[in-house]
Each structure stands twice: as structure tokens, then as C-alpha cells.
Design an enzyme around this catalytic site. Structure first.
Site, PDB file in Angstrom:
ATOM      1  N   SER A 178      32.558 -20.787  -3.035  1.00 37.07           N
ATOM      2  CA  SER A 178      33.308 -19.648  -3.552  1.00 37.07           C
ATOM      3  C   SER A 178      32.569 -18.846  -4.617  1.00 37.07           C
ATOM      4  CB  SER A 178      34.657 -20.118  -4.100  1.00 37.07           C
ATOM      5  OG  SER A 178      34.475 -21.161  -5.024  1.00 37.07           O
ATOM      6  N   HIS A 206      37.224 -19.303   2.175  1.00 33.56           N
ATOM      7  CA  HIS A 206      36.555 -17.998   2.175  1.00 33.56           C
ATOM      8  C   HIS A 206      35.936 -17.635   3.525  1.00 33.56           C
ATOM      9  CE1 HIS A 206      37.041 -17.515  -2.168  1.00 33.56           C
ATOM     10  NE2 HIS A 206      36.856 -18.822  -2.220  1.00 33.56           N
ATOM     11  N   LYS A 241      43.917 -15.370   0.936  1.00 32.23           N
ATOM     12  CA  LYS A 241      42.675 -14.615   0.778  1.00 32.23           C
ATOM     13  C   LYS A 241      42.566 -13.602   1.915  1.00 32.23           C
ATOM     14  CE  LYS A 241      40.906 -17.952  -2.369  1.00 32.23           C
ATOM     15  NZ  LYS A 241      40.578 -19.357  -2.529  1.00 32.23           N
TER      16      LYS A 241
HETATM   17  C1  LIG Z   1      41.136 -20.364  -3.475  1.00 29.66           C
HETATM   18  C2  LIG Z   1      40.612 -21.661  -3.019  1.00 29.66           C
HETATM   19  C3  LIG Z   1      41.446 -22.766  -2.880  1.00 29.66           C
HETATM   20  C4  LIG Z   1      42.891 -22.745  -3.325  1.00 29.66           C
HETATM   21  O1  LIG Z   1      43.651 -21.977  -2.474  1.00 29.66           O
HETATM   22  P1  LIG Z   1      45.011 -21.328  -3.030  1.00 29.66           P
HETATM   23  O2  LIG Z   1      45.772 -21.003  -1.826  1.00 29.66           O
HETATM   24  O3  LIG Z   1      44.593 -20.138  -3.829  1.00 29.66           O
HETATM   25  O4  LIG Z   1      45.658 -22.378  -3.879  1.00 29.66           O
HETATM   26  C5  LIG Z   1      40.927 -23.939  -2.347  1.00 29.66           C
HETATM   27  N1  LIG Z   1      39.623 -24.021  -2.003  1.00 29.66           N
HETATM   28  C6  LIG Z   1      38.774 -22.982  -2.159  1.00 29.66           C
HETATM   29  C7  LIG Z   1      37.342 -23.134  -1.761  1.00 29.66           C
HETATM   30  C8  LIG Z   1      39.233 -21.776  -2.686  1.00 29.66           C
HETATM   31  O5  LIG Z   1      38.411 -20.762  -2.863  1.00 29.66           O
END
Ligand SMILES: *Cc1c(COP(=O)(O)O)cnc(C)c1O
Length: 389
Positions: A178, A206, A241
Site C-alpha cells: 500500500s 489495492h 477502495k
Molecule cells: C485499506 C487496507 C486494509 C483495510 O481495509 P478497510 O476496508 O479499509 O478496513 C487492509 N489491507 C490493506 C493492504 C489495505 O490497504
């Protein structure tokens, strides 16, 4: 003085310029956002496909609210599981090409739920050093032995797997990292898991919606022979996302999903996601797979950034995803560049230690299909000007 450790912590953060503030948006997420009455060009969000404010999703959410109300009212195992959730889970399984899927309220909860359901005291989890915080927290909560290997260092991972005497073993990795935007070597990870009889948990927060022609994420990006080892892979993706809404899911073998329904505490002991979000997500999935142009637009913008950026000191890190980190080095300079960009009407967050290793403070530029060529042009001009100053 009731919270002395906070007093100290807050003081320290202020002194080091590391105190974090929340920006308040006065409207929806998008290429342009309104902050403090000003319109800013934003390269901040994970809304990679520009779906967070898409009319079809808004309409589906409204219809969902009319049909199911606003709140789920109970957990899934009591009376909160609706037709909208069920249809979404079936659509998610079909979309990811895996036998079954289970919806969680967030990615954080999905990671906590799956790891703690699979592992206990006599087990072991092996994790890439740059994994998301939720995977690390999941490991701690599971009470399994928790070993981290240097970023992408498969030799180190193999050494750890060879010597492990654990009852059950799980390798956990972000699929797309990320803060760096680089990819996990999934085929090699899967081969190691096969060799040492471990599960592979892939966190595709992502990649989902973004990678692969039809947006199936990391599962599309590599030729994954999943049918060869149907029980090896545990797939997790988030829905807040690229999918533009909220939530997450785990996909994999039917037995895995059945076991999670019985054992995943973050699934069992929490109120079901509002069904209207499940309705919005069904619309999102349709757009993700049908509108290939969104991913094509992203590729074009990534190429434009790479070809257009001609800087001396600041370097783009090697990433083919919409996460395009610009390495600055010092925390102070990264924060200063981020601030200077904001004065020019452009939002790009500075990411500093401890989120990233010391000396690698960076601007995390995230691109979205909601951006156009002119937006990236504006960012390029601003960065060129700022580096010369
Ligand atoms: C954003 C993210 C999460 C958490 O997801 P949410 O739905 O925002 O709680 C888990 N793993 C990664 C790699 C992330 O970027």
C-alpha cells in the site's frame, strides 16, 4: 492530568512535526474535493476507478435503502443477513472465480477474522515486513507465533518455513503493497506454500478492481493455477477502495467460507453491513467488470506521470499500479513539499515514518480513473517548479 502518556506523545508529535490532522471534505470524494471552501485537485484517495460518487452506485444504494431500510439491525447469524448480502456474496465469488465468498464490514475486520479463525497458539504466521497493519494486528490477536521476513525476500521466508515445527502455517502478504505500489511474487509464494504445506493469505486491497483486464485484481494479473490447489489460497479484497463503497470479502474454498461463518469472531459478533451498501456494491461489481476503459485510463495516466516527470532529486518508486510514491527522503522535506503543493491547489499526502522506514518519507500520489490528462499535467508542472525552488 488524566492521560499523561498522551500528553507526552502529543507534545513529542508537535515538536517533531508529526502531529496528524484530519482534513474535512465538504462534498464527495473525487478528482476534485472541497476543503475549507476551496476546490483542490486530489491525488489522495484509494477511489482508483472513480466509483465512490458514481450515479449508478448512489441509485443502487437508494433502492437498497427503500427495499431493506438503512440498518441491518442484527449480526448475520441472528437476523441481519438479507437477500442483498446473499446476492453480493454470490456475485463476489463468481467475479473472483473462487468457489465461495464471505462479506465482512471492513478489510481490517476480514483480516482479523480469517487469521484468528485459522490459527491459534500452536500455529505460525509468516508475514512480509511491509504488510498492512491489519495483518500484523491479526497475527498478534491470533496468538500464533509471528515471524516477519524482509520485504519480498523469499529466501528468508523459505528459511523460516523450513525450520518451523508449527501445527498449521499461514503466509500472509499484501498483493499490492500500500505504500510502495509494488506487487507480491504470488506464483513463487504459492509454490513455497505448496512445498511447506502452508496456506497463502493474499490481501488484494489495492489490486481488486484495478489489476487485470476485468479488474479481478491479482488473480487476473498472474496466471494463477488455482484449480491445482483449491485449498491453498485465501483471497481477501476490500470494497472501500476501487469498488468505491465499504466492506471487504474473503474468497476461497467452500469449506473455508463455511468454517469462517462458524468461527470468524469479527463476522459473528458484529452488526451486518447495511444492506443498502450491499446493493451499491452489486452495481459497483457490474461497472468494474464492464467498464474496461477505467483501467485503460489509469494505465494511460500512470504512463503520463512516468514519462512526464523529470526530476533531479526526487524519484518515483518502481510501481505499475495507481499507487505512485515519489521518494523524497527526509520527513521535513516531504511535509514541506506536500504543503507547498496544497498552496498550489493540489492535495498529495506526505507519508512519513513510522508508516514507512526511516529516511524514505515520500509523497504518495494515487491516481484515479476520475483524473484526466490535464490533472496529471498540473501535478507535473507543480512538482517541477517545487524541485527547482
Ligand atoms: C485499506 C487496507 C486494509 C483495510 O481495509 P478497510 O476496508 O479499509 O478496513 C487492509 N489491507 C490493506 C493492504 C489495505 O490497504
Amino acid at each position: 492530568m488524566s492521560f499523561p502518556h498522551f500528553t507526552e506523545d502529543l507534545q513529542q508529535r508537535r515538536e517533531q512535526g508529526l502531529l496528524r490532522h484530519r482534513r474535512m471534505l465538504e462534498g464527495p470524494q473525487g478528482a476534485h474535493v472541497r476543503v475549507d471552501g476551496t476546490d483542490l485537485l486530489s491525488f489522495c484517495s484509494n477511489d482508483y476507478l472513480g466509483l465512490a460518487n458514481h450515479p449508478a452506485l448512489i441509485e443502487a444504494a437508494c433502492q437498497g435503502a427503500e427495499q431493506f431500510g438503512v440498518g441491518a439491525g442484527a449480526s448475520h447469524l441472528v437476523s441481519g443477513h438479507t437477500l442483498a448480502h446473499q446476492q453480493l456474496e454470490e456475485a463476489l465469488a463468481a467475479f473472483s472465480g473462487l468457489p465461495a465468498a464471505l462479506l465482512f464490514s471492513t478489510g481490517y475486520m476480514a483480516n482479523l477474522g480469517v487469521v484468528t479463525a485459522l490459527l491459534g497458539r500452536n500455529d505460525a504466521i509468516f508475514a512480509d515486513k511491509l504488510n498492512h497493519a491489519s495483518l500484523n494486528d491479526a497475527a498478534l490477536l491470533s496468538r500464533a507465533s509471528f515471524t516477519r521476513y524482509a520485504h519480498l525476500d523469499l529466501a528468508a521466508l523459505e528459511n523460516q518455513l523450513v525450520t518451523s515445527r508449527a501445527r498449521r502455517k499461514l503466509v500472509a502478504s499484501d498483493a499490492v503493497f500500500s505504500m510502495d505500489g509494488d506487487l507480491a511474487p504470488v506464483l513463487e509464494l504459492l509454490a513455497l506454500c505448496e512445498k511447506y504445506n502452508a496456506w497463502l493469505l493474499l490481501d488484494d486491497a489495492h489490486g481488486f478492481g484495478v489489476l487485470g483486464k476485468n479488474g479481478r485484481g491479482i488473480l487476473d494479473h498472474y496466471p494463477l493455477p488455482i484449480s491445482h490447489f483449491p485449498f491453498r489460497l485465501i483471497y481477501m479484497a476490500t470494497l472501500g477502495k476501487a469498488a468505491g463503497v465499504s466492506g471487504a470479502f474473503i474468497a476461497g474454498a467452500q469449506e473455508l467460507i463455511d468454517g469462517l461463518v462458524q468461527n470468524a469472531r469479527t463476522y459473528i459478533y458484529t452488526t451486518a453491513t447495511p444492506p443498502m451498501l450491499a446493493s451499491a456494491l452489486q452495481a459497483s461489481l457490474r461497472i468494474i467488470s464492464a467498464e474496461v476503459w477505467r483501467r485503460e485510463r489509469l494505465s494511460q495516466l500512470i504512463a503520463q506521470l512516468h514519462h512526464g516527470l523529470k526530476l533531479q532529486r526526487w524519484q518515483l518508486m518502481p510501481s505499475e499500479t495507481p499507487i505512485q510514491p515519489l521518494l523524497i527522503g527526509s520527513s521535513k522535506e516531504a511535509a514541506a513539499v506536500s504543503q507547498a503543493l496544497q498552496q498550489k491547489g493540489i492535495l498529495v499526502p506526505a507519508i512519513r515514518p513510522p508508516t514507512v522506514p526511516q529516511g524514505t518519507a515520500r509523497l504518495r500520489i494515487s491516481l484515479s480513473a476520475a483524473h484526466c490528462r490535464e490533472d496529471v499535467e498540473q501535478l507535473l508542472d507543480a512538482l517541477h517548479q517545487l524541485e527547482r525552488q
